[in-house]
Design a protein around this motif. Structure first.
Motif, PDB file in Angstrom:
ATOM      1  N   THR A 120       0.659  -8.065   7.711  1.00  0.00           N
ATOM      2  CA  THR A 120       1.155  -6.693   7.605  1.00  0.00           C
ATOM      3  C   THR A 120       0.622  -6.131   6.296  1.00  0.00           C
ATOM      4  OG1 THR A 120       3.155  -7.299   8.800  1.00  0.00           O
ATOM      5  CG2 THR A 120       3.191  -5.218   7.586  1.00  0.00           C
ATOM      6  N   VAL A 121      -0.165  -5.065   6.395  1.00  0.00           N
ATOM      7  CA  VAL A 121      -0.797  -4.492   5.203  1.00  0.00           C
ATOM      8  C   VAL A 121      -0.683  -2.979   5.217  1.00  0.00           C
ATOM      9  CG1 VAL A 121      -2.466  -6.373   4.951  1.00  0.00           C
ATOM     10  CG2 VAL A 121      -3.086  -4.363   6.282  1.00  0.00           C
TER      11      VAL A 121
ATOM     12  N   ASP B 149       1.403   7.410   4.246  1.00  0.00           N
ATOM     13  CA  ASP B 149       1.335   5.954   4.296  1.00  0.00           C
ATOM     14  C   ASP B 149       1.164   5.486   5.735  1.00  0.00           C
ATOM     15  OD1 ASP B 149       1.691   5.766   1.579  1.00  0.00           O
ATOM     16  OD2 ASP B 149       3.858   5.462   1.706  1.00  0.00           O
ATOM     17  N   GLN B 150       0.251   4.555   5.924  1.00  0.00           N
ATOM     18  CA  GLN B 150       0.043   3.954   7.239  1.00  0.00           C
ATOM     19  C   GLN B 150      -0.018   2.445   7.060  1.00  0.00           C
ATOM     20  OE1 GLN B 150      -3.489   6.236   8.445  1.00  0.00           O
ATOM     21  NE2 GLN B 150      -2.236   6.990  10.138  1.00  0.00           N
ATOM     22  N   TYR B 151       0.484   1.734   8.056  1.00  0.00           N
ATOM     23  CA  TYR B 151       0.575   0.291   7.994  1.00  0.00           C
ATOM     24  C   TYR B 151      -0.125  -0.318   9.199  1.00  0.00           C
ATOM     25  CZ  TYR B 151       4.316   1.706   4.884  1.00  0.00           C
ATOM     26  OH  TYR B 151       5.038   2.303   3.885  1.00  0.00           O
ATOM     27  N   LEU B 152      -0.602  -1.527   9.015  1.00  0.00           N
ATOM     28  CA  LEU B 152      -1.208  -2.287  10.101  1.00  0.00           C
ATOM     29  C   LEU B 152      -0.496  -3.622  10.183  1.00  0.00           C
ATOM     30  CD1 LEU B 152      -3.474  -2.912  12.197  1.00  0.00           C
ATOM     31  CD2 LEU B 152      -4.802  -3.799  10.286  1.00  0.00           C
ATOM     32  N   GLN B 153      -0.035  -3.940  11.373  1.00  0.00           N
ATOM     33  CA  GLN B 153       0.505  -5.270  11.616  1.00  0.00           C
ATOM     34  C   GLN B 153      -0.355  -5.877  12.711  1.00  0.00           C
ATOM     35  OE1 GLN B 153       4.448  -5.656  13.274  1.00  0.00           O
ATOM     36  NE2 GLN B 153       4.637  -7.731  12.490  1.00  0.00           N
ATOM     37  N   VAL B 154      -0.928  -7.031  12.424  1.00  0.00           N
ATOM     38  CA  VAL B 154      -1.827  -7.672  13.368  1.00  0.00           C
ATOM     39  C   VAL B 154      -1.513  -9.166  13.423  1.00  0.00           C
ATOM     40  CG1 VAL B 154      -3.667  -7.984  11.662  1.00  0.00           C
ATOM     41  CG2 VAL B 154      -4.249  -7.878  14.040  1.00  0.00           C
ATOM     42  N   VAL B 155      -1.553  -9.692  14.636  1.00  0.00           N
ATOM     43  CA  VAL B 155      -1.388 -11.127  14.852  1.00  0.00           C
ATOM     44  C   VAL B 155      -2.692 -11.620  15.464  1.00  0.00           C
ATOM     45  CG1 VAL B 155      -0.029 -12.937  15.957  1.00  0.00           C
ATOM     46  CG2 VAL B 155       1.083 -10.817  15.234  1.00  0.00           C
TER      47      VAL B 155
END
Length: 188
Positions: free
Chosen positions: A86-87, A95-101
């Motif tokens: 999560t960055v 603000d924008q966030y990215l959550q990646v698996v």
């Protein structure tokens, strides 16, 4: 005199409890130090020969390496699931966030131990890569495919550092990661 002997006995009972805890802590610290020392020794012993080579010799060494054994086509692929990332993305509109698996496909099962050993460096490099992206770059399918390729290069570079050829161009390593797969991709 009976009063004096009672506090002395209580102090004697409390001392062994503290010493047991202290002994356990010391033993754990020694074991961790030995494990760290062994890991550092193994890492350093593999790179002794490479320290004395110049760029031309390194390029010749990489050219002379025997071809990797062909992967057994009947063997099932080896996949390793990574913990979620999560960055914060580079801001475009607030603000924008990215959550990646991610899941990574490895070339052979023994590579899984190497991947686990280098996981702190891998997580750092992938986190830095992800946080340098803009949401608009990652919206399209092509952007996601490009990101997967960049993550694969980052992971392979963390495991096996890239080399330079005679011209000074960086040659990316052919590491154990064959492909990077997204199992979850959320931009907010």
């Amino acid at each position: 005199m009976a009063k004096d002997s009672k506090p002395a006995e209580e102090g004697a009972e409390a001392a062994p409890k503290k010493s047991k805890k202290l002994l356990i802590i010391i033993v754990l610290a020694v074991v961790l130090l030995l494990a760290a020392g062994a890991g550092a020794f193994l890492m350093m012993s593999g790179s002794k020969d490479d320290e004395h080579l110049d760029d031309d010799e390194v390029a010749q060494e990489t050219a002379k390496k025997p071809a990797k054994k062909k992967k057994d086509k009947t063997a099932p692929p080896v996949f390793v699931n990574l913990d979620p990332f999560t960055v914060n993305l580079v801001p475009e509109v607030g603000d924008q966030y990215l959550q990646v698996v991610l899941s990574v496909e490895l070339d052979e099962p023994p590579s899984q131990a190497t991947l686990a050993m280098m996981m702190p460096r891998i997580r750092n490099n992938v986190t830095l890569l992800l946080s340098s992206k803009k949401a608009s770059e990652l919206q399209s399918k092509e952007g996601k495919e490009q990101l997967a390729t960049e993550i694969q290069t980052e992971i392979n570079s963390a495991i096996e550092p890239p080399t330079k050829n005679k011209r000074g161009e960086i040659i990316p390593p052919e590491g154990p990661v064959v492909s990077v797969l997204f199992t979850s991709f959320i931009i907010q």
